[in-house]
Design a protein around this motif. Structure first.
Motif, PDB file in Angstrom:
ATOM      1  N   SER A  58      68.401  85.191  67.448  1.00 59.59           N
ATOM      2  CA  SER A  58      68.369  83.725  67.373  1.00 59.59           C
ATOM      3  C   SER A  58      67.397  83.199  66.323  1.00 59.59           C
ATOM      4  O   SER A  58      67.390  82.000  66.043  1.00 59.59           O
ATOM      5  CB  SER A  58      68.024  83.143  68.738  1.00 59.59           C
ATOM      6  OG  SER A  58      66.748  83.587  69.164  1.00 59.59           O
ATOM      7  N   ASN A  59      66.606  84.069  65.708  1.00 62.47           N
ATOM      8  CA  ASN A  59      65.660  83.620  64.686  1.00 62.47           C
ATOM      9  C   ASN A  59      66.264  83.529  63.297  1.00 62.47           C
ATOM     10  O   ASN A  59      65.646  82.973  62.389  1.00 62.47           O
ATOM     11  CB  ASN A  59      64.476  84.590  64.609  1.00 62.47           C
ATOM     12  CG  ASN A  59      63.563  84.497  65.815  1.00 62.47           C
ATOM     13  OD1 ASN A  59      63.812  83.722  66.734  1.00 62.47           O
ATOM     14  ND2 ASN A  59      62.517  85.299  65.815  1.00 62.47           N
ATOM     15  N   TYR A  60      67.473  84.077  63.127  1.00 62.05           N
ATOM     16  CA  TYR A  60      67.959  84.310  61.770  1.00 62.05           C
ATOM     17  C   TYR A  60      69.313  83.688  61.478  1.00 62.05           C
ATOM     18  O   TYR A  60      70.191  83.623  62.330  1.00 62.05           O
ATOM     19  CB  TYR A  60      68.043  85.815  61.501  1.00 62.05           C
ATOM     20  CG  TYR A  60      66.694  86.474  61.547  1.00 62.05           C
ATOM     21  CD1 TYR A  60      66.270  87.117  62.699  1.00 62.05           C
ATOM     22  CD2 TYR A  60      65.843  86.431  60.455  1.00 62.05           C
ATOM     23  CE1 TYR A  60      65.020  87.704  62.754  1.00 62.05           C
ATOM     24  CE2 TYR A  60      64.588  87.016  60.506  1.00 62.05           C
ATOM     25  CZ  TYR A  60      64.184  87.642  61.660  1.00 62.05           C
ATOM     26  OH  TYR A  60      62.941  88.227  61.714  1.00 62.05           O
ATOM     27  N   ILE A  61      69.443  83.288  60.201  1.00 64.64           N
ATOM     28  CA  ILE A  61      70.732  82.914  59.659  1.00 64.64           C
ATOM     29  C   ILE A  61      71.673  84.116  59.727  1.00 64.64           C
ATOM     30  O   ILE A  61      71.236  85.269  59.632  1.00 64.64           O
ATOM     31  CB  ILE A  61      70.550  82.464  58.195  1.00 64.64           C
ATOM     32  CG1 ILE A  61      69.908  81.077  58.140  1.00 64.64           C
ATOM     33  CG2 ILE A  61      71.860  82.483  57.414  1.00 64.64           C
ATOM     34  CD1 ILE A  61      69.404  80.693  56.771  1.00 64.64           C
ATOM     35  N   ASN A  65      73.103  78.602  60.459  1.00 65.63           N
ATOM     36  CA  ASN A  65      71.660  78.703  60.651  1.00 65.63           C
ATOM     37  C   ASN A  65      71.350  79.224  62.042  1.00 65.63           C
ATOM     38  O   ASN A  65      72.239  79.481  62.860  1.00 65.63           O
ATOM     39  CB  ASN A  65      70.993  77.354  60.370  1.00 65.63           C
ATOM     40  CG  ASN A  65      71.135  76.368  61.512  1.00 65.63           C
ATOM     41  OD1 ASN A  65      72.143  76.382  62.233  1.00 65.63           O
ATOM     42  ND2 ASN A  65      70.143  75.520  61.687  1.00 65.63           N
ATOM     43  N   TRP A  66      70.077  79.352  62.360  1.00 63.50           N
ATOM     44  CA  TRP A  66      69.669  80.018  63.587  1.00 63.50           C
ATOM     45  C   TRP A  66      70.178  79.328  64.843  1.00 63.50           C
ATOM     46  O   TRP A  66      70.517  79.975  65.832  1.00 63.50           O
ATOM     47  CB  TRP A  66      68.143  80.129  63.639  1.00 63.50           C
ATOM     48  CG  TRP A  66      67.462  78.796  63.778  1.00 63.50           C
ATOM     49  CD1 TRP A  66      67.092  77.946  62.775  1.00 63.50           C
ATOM     50  CD2 TRP A  66      67.104  78.141  64.996  1.00 63.50           C
ATOM     51  NE1 TRP A  66      66.522  76.814  63.284  1.00 63.50           N
ATOM     52  CE2 TRP A  66      66.511  76.914  64.652  1.00 63.50           C
ATOM     53  CE3 TRP A  66      67.225  78.476  66.342  1.00 63.50           C
ATOM     54  CZ2 TRP A  66      66.043  76.022  65.608  1.00 63.50           C
ATOM     55  CZ3 TRP A  66      66.753  77.594  67.303  1.00 63.50           C
ATOM     56  CH2 TRP A  66      66.178  76.376  66.927  1.00 63.50           C
ATOM     57  N   SER A  67      70.251  78.002  64.802  1.00 56.47           N
ATOM     58  CA  SER A  67      70.645  77.258  65.994  1.00 56.47           C
ATOM     59  C   SER A  67      72.151  77.017  66.082  1.00 56.47           C
ATOM     60  O   SER A  67      72.659  76.651  67.142  1.00 56.47           O
ATOM     61  CB  SER A  67      69.929  75.919  66.029  1.00 56.47           C
ATOM     62  OG  SER A  67      70.432  75.072  65.005  1.00 56.47           O
ATOM     63  N   ARG A  85      78.114  80.775  66.649  1.00 59.91           N
ATOM     64  CA  ARG A  85      77.276  81.849  67.188  1.00 59.91           C
ATOM     65  C   ARG A  85      76.952  81.572  68.642  1.00 59.91           C
ATOM     66  O   ARG A  85      76.903  80.425  69.079  1.00 59.91           O
ATOM     67  CB  ARG A  85      76.003  82.006  66.363  1.00 59.91           C
ATOM     68  CG  ARG A  85      75.026  80.854  66.442  1.00 59.91           C
ATOM     69  CD  ARG A  85      73.932  80.988  65.380  1.00 59.91           C
ATOM     70  NE  ARG A  85      73.108  82.169  65.591  1.00 59.91           N
ATOM     71  CZ  ARG A  85      72.349  82.724  64.643  1.00 59.91           C
ATOM     72  NH1 ARG A  85      72.340  82.222  63.421  1.00 59.91           N
ATOM     73  NH2 ARG A  85      71.607  83.781  64.914  1.00 59.91           N
ATOM     74  N   ASN A 112      73.846  82.718  70.760  1.00 55.56           N
ATOM     75  CA  ASN A 112      72.563  83.405  70.716  1.00 55.56           C
ATOM     76  C   ASN A 112      72.264  84.162  72.015  1.00 55.56           C
ATOM     77  O   ASN A 112      71.530  85.154  71.997  1.00 55.56           O
ATOM     78  CB  ASN A 112      71.441  82.423  70.407  1.00 55.56           C
ATOM     79  CG  ASN A 112      71.451  81.986  68.951  1.00 55.56           C
ATOM     80  OD1 ASN A 112      72.052  82.640  68.086  1.00 55.56           O
ATOM     81  ND2 ASN A 112      70.799  80.875  68.651  1.00 55.56           N
ATOM     82  N   ASP A 118      63.047  84.883  56.533  1.00 56.68           N
ATOM     83  CA  ASP A 118      63.393  83.547  56.991  1.00 56.68           C
ATOM     84  C   ASP A 118      63.850  82.697  55.812  1.00 56.68           C
ATOM     85  O   ASP A 118      63.215  82.704  54.775  1.00 56.68           O
ATOM     86  CB  ASP A 118      62.179  82.888  57.649  1.00 56.68           C
ATOM     87  CG  ASP A 118      61.776  83.601  58.925  1.00 56.68           C
ATOM     88  OD1 ASP A 118      60.572  83.614  59.240  1.00 56.68           O
ATOM     89  OD2 ASP A 118      62.669  84.153  59.589  1.00 56.68           O
TER      90      ASP A 118
END
Length: 125
Positions: free
Chosen positions: A29-32, A51-53, A71, A73, A101
């Motif tokens: 969940s931290n990464y593209i 993006n991550w979110s 996505r 997560n 990042d």
């Protein structure tokens, strides 16, 4: 980091496929995440990124309005829903994750450090 893509196959023009890519070995969940593709005799090209979110997505012009990246997560998985497929979409599709990042979604293959093995998508006439 391991990325495992699946969901490819043979489909007729105008059909749909949904690719999945499961990630492990890193806080997903931290990464593209990105999807790329490579057709025979051609360079690997960017298809879509998220993006991550999941709030921000970006698409290559060739797939815009036909493909959707998303996505989950909680399941460490990124998806690529492909609709209205064309023969020119035929390629091996790869999911990828950058090593660092990023504030924006990178489109260059060199920006991504981790790659899945790819899944073949073939669109027949």
């Amino acid at each position: 980091v391991q990325l495992q893509a699946c969901g490819g196959g043979l489909v007729q023009t105008g059909g749909s496929l949904k690719l999945s890519c499961a990630a492990s070995g890193r806080p997903f969940s931290n990464y593209i995440m990105g999807w790329f593709r490579q057709a025979p005799g051609k360079e690997r090209e960017f298809v879509a990124g998220i993006n991550w979110s999941g709030a921000t997505t970006y698409y290559a012009d060739s797939v815009k309005d036909r493909f959707t990246i998303s996505r989950d997560n909680a399941k460490n998985t990124v998806f690529l829903q492909m609709n209205s497929l064309k023969p020119e979409d035929t390629a091996v599709y790869y999911c990828a994750m950058p090593g660092g990042d990023w504030v924006f979604i990178p489109k260059m293959t060199s920006s991504y450090d981790y790659w899945g093995k790819g899944t073949q998508v073939t669109v027949s006439n």
